[in-house]
Design a protein around this motif. Structure first.
Motif, PDB file in Angstrom:
ATOM      1  N   GLY A 140       0.785  -1.219   0.000  1.00  0.00           N
ATOM      2  CA  GLY A 140       0.000   0.000   0.000  1.00  0.00           C
ATOM      3  C   GLY A 140       0.820   1.275   0.000  1.00  0.00           C
ATOM      4  N   VAL A 141       2.123   1.158  -0.210  1.00  0.00           N
ATOM      5  CA  VAL A 141       3.005   2.324  -0.193  1.00  0.00           C
ATOM      6  C   VAL A 141       3.733   2.409  -1.529  1.00  0.00           C
ATOM      7  CG1 VAL A 141       4.997   3.407   0.914  1.00  0.00           C
ATOM      8  CG2 VAL A 141       3.345   2.123   2.286  1.00  0.00           C
ATOM      9  N   ARG A 142       3.714   3.592  -2.140  1.00  0.00           N
ATOM     10  CA  ARG A 142       4.459   3.787  -3.389  1.00  0.00           C
ATOM     11  C   ARG A 142       5.761   4.512  -3.087  1.00  0.00           C
ATOM     12  NH1 ARG A 142       4.302   3.070  -8.426  1.00  0.00           N
ATOM     13  NH2 ARG A 142       2.186   2.219  -8.346  1.00  0.00           N
ATOM     14  N   LEU A 143       6.880   3.899  -3.501  1.00  0.00           N
ATOM     15  CA  LEU A 143       8.185   4.526  -3.335  1.00  0.00           C
ATOM     16  C   LEU A 143       8.658   5.214  -4.605  1.00  0.00           C
ATOM     17  CD1 LEU A 143       8.110   2.749  -0.758  1.00  0.00           C
ATOM     18  CD2 LEU A 143      10.550   2.337  -1.095  1.00  0.00           C
ATOM     19  N   LEU A 144       8.386   4.601  -5.758  1.00  0.00           N
ATOM     20  CA  LEU A 144       8.822   5.158  -7.039  1.00  0.00           C
ATOM     21  C   LEU A 144       7.720   5.008  -8.080  1.00  0.00           C
ATOM     22  CD1 LEU A 144      12.479   3.774  -7.390  1.00  0.00           C
ATOM     23  CD2 LEU A 144      11.824   6.155  -6.995  1.00  0.00           C
TER      24      LEU A 144
END
Length: 404
Positions: free
Chosen positions: A300-304
């Motif tokens: 659930g987390v976007r880094l790039l």
């Protein structure tokens, strides 16, 4: 157990690969081995072989902690590209814009006999050059008889030496040394990714480990990944071994090896090496790999952004330049932004390996992602040296055979 990972049921048969990995343990070529195979982001196989240490023969734990060595470089490259997405730099910005000490570099002349035989660099080092190892920096150990590495060593800059300095001081020292070649014209494995780590500090205003913790490790729940191992986790750190014969990777026999690169890992080091300092677990680093193959997002987390990762696994070297080591053959390989990229199939390669992007660590960790096959492989041991060891090529070949 934190190290346990849920495997998705599949019809793939990895028994031949498992048998081959066990062979390396049985023959006393490796003390341990762990493998993980992903189809897309689904874990379809995960195994452990061997021991935490050969003396007690305690079975290898699923939550064992590994010295990741140069697998750290992929983490550093992702960290820096996160800042590029924020608009804090462009790939072709000169490094000296942020680290002024790199503003007046000298280049060794082609037929140099000493470190004094230099000429002013025509090109400025760019951030792109750093990420693709085409800046002209060196490491001090990859080619120890070369003039550039001898110059590094004589000035106390050694990639295999325990560093009692921080990233800032390392960069100041490197900037005083000549370049091996004109920036952007060739490829050389080097301290470039440690310079990238310092750049993360300067651009973010955070310590390097602080940035990683806040923006990568905590979001991906990488709770066991750090630059040191606290006392309560010390029993999970695998014993490191060296072979009896450095020049015969298949000769049986191992002996305990000291942690010559980063020290004992019992306390936070002064040098937060962006090129080789992290320790991690299969579960932690698998979360990081899943983020990469899942187009920059996991849990659930976007880094790039997907397009950033696409750029990272594309060639950024000049035409005709390829990855080259004096001791490891890596034909048909170019370099992106933190990844080696297979741009030409070799006779033993699987057809789906074209476009594969990867990197590994000297202590025997290696991760590779194959977009054509939607396949990711991750294998680990603790053997110095262990990069590009036959066990990792066997793992890859047998994994492709089972899945692709």
């Amino acid at each position: 157990m934190r190290g346990a990972m849920k495997t998705t049921k599949s019809d793939y048969d990895f028994s031949e690969m498992h048998q081959r990995m066990q062979f390396y343990i049985d023959q006393n070529i490796l003390s341990c081995c762990a493998t993980a195979v992903f189809k897309g982001a689904d874990l379809v196989d995960h195994q452990t072989f061997g021991y935490m240490d050969l003396e007690t023969r305690q079975p290898l734990r699923e939550d064992a902690i590994y010295r990741m060595a140069s697998n750290t470089k992929i983490v550093t490259s992702v960290a820096l590209m996160m800042l590029q997405e924020r608009g804090l730099f462009e790939l072709d910005d000169p490094l000296a814009k942020f680290l002024p000490e790199f503003g007046d570099m000298q280049v060794l002349q082609p037929n140099a006999n000493s470190a004094a035989d230099v000429s002013p660099a025509v090109n400025l080092i760019s951030v792109r050059h750093l990420l693709s190892h085409s800046a002209g920096l060196s490491y001090g150990f990859v080619e120890p008889e070369s003039l550039i590495d001898q110059t590094y060593l004589s000035n106390g800059v050694n990639g295999l030496g325990e560093q009692e300095i921080d990233l800032e001081e390392l960069c100041l020292r490197i900037a005083k040394l000549p370049l091996a070649f004109e920036p952007g014209t060739s490829w050389r494995y080097s301290f470039a990714t440690d310079v990238c780590a310092r750049l993360v500090e300067v651009l973010s205003g955070l310590s390097y480990d602080g940035f990683l913790r806040q923006y990568i490790f905590d979001p991906l729940s990488m709770v066991d990944t750090d630059f040191w191992v606290p006392e309560e986790k010390a029993d999970r750190l695998i014993t490191l071994y060296s072979p009896q014969d450095l020049f015969d990777p298949m000769k049986p026999g191992l002996h305990k090896a000291g942690d010559v690169i980063t020290g004992s890992y019992t306390a936070k080091p002064t040098m937060l090496s962006g090129g080789g300092g992290l320790v991690s677990t299969v579960a932690d680093y698998s979360a990081f790999l899943r983020m990469i193959v899942n187009a920059g997002e996991w849990s659930g987390v976007r880094l790039l952004k997907p397009e950033t990762l696409q750029s990272m696994r594309s060639n950024h070297l000049a035409d005709g330049v390829q990855v080259a080591f004096p001791m490891w053959a890596m034909p048909g390989t170019v370099f992106g932004l933190g990844f080696a990229v297979k741009n030409q199939l070799q006779p033993d390669d699987h057809a789906a390996a074209l476009g594969e992007y990867h990197w590994g660590g000297l202590a025997g960790t290696h991760s590779w992602m194959a977009p054509e096959a939607n396949l990711t492989g991750f294998c680990l041991t603790q053997r110095m040296p262990g990069f590009w060891h036959p066990f990792s090529s066997d793992f890859k070949a047998l994994t492709y055979a089972a899945v692709a």
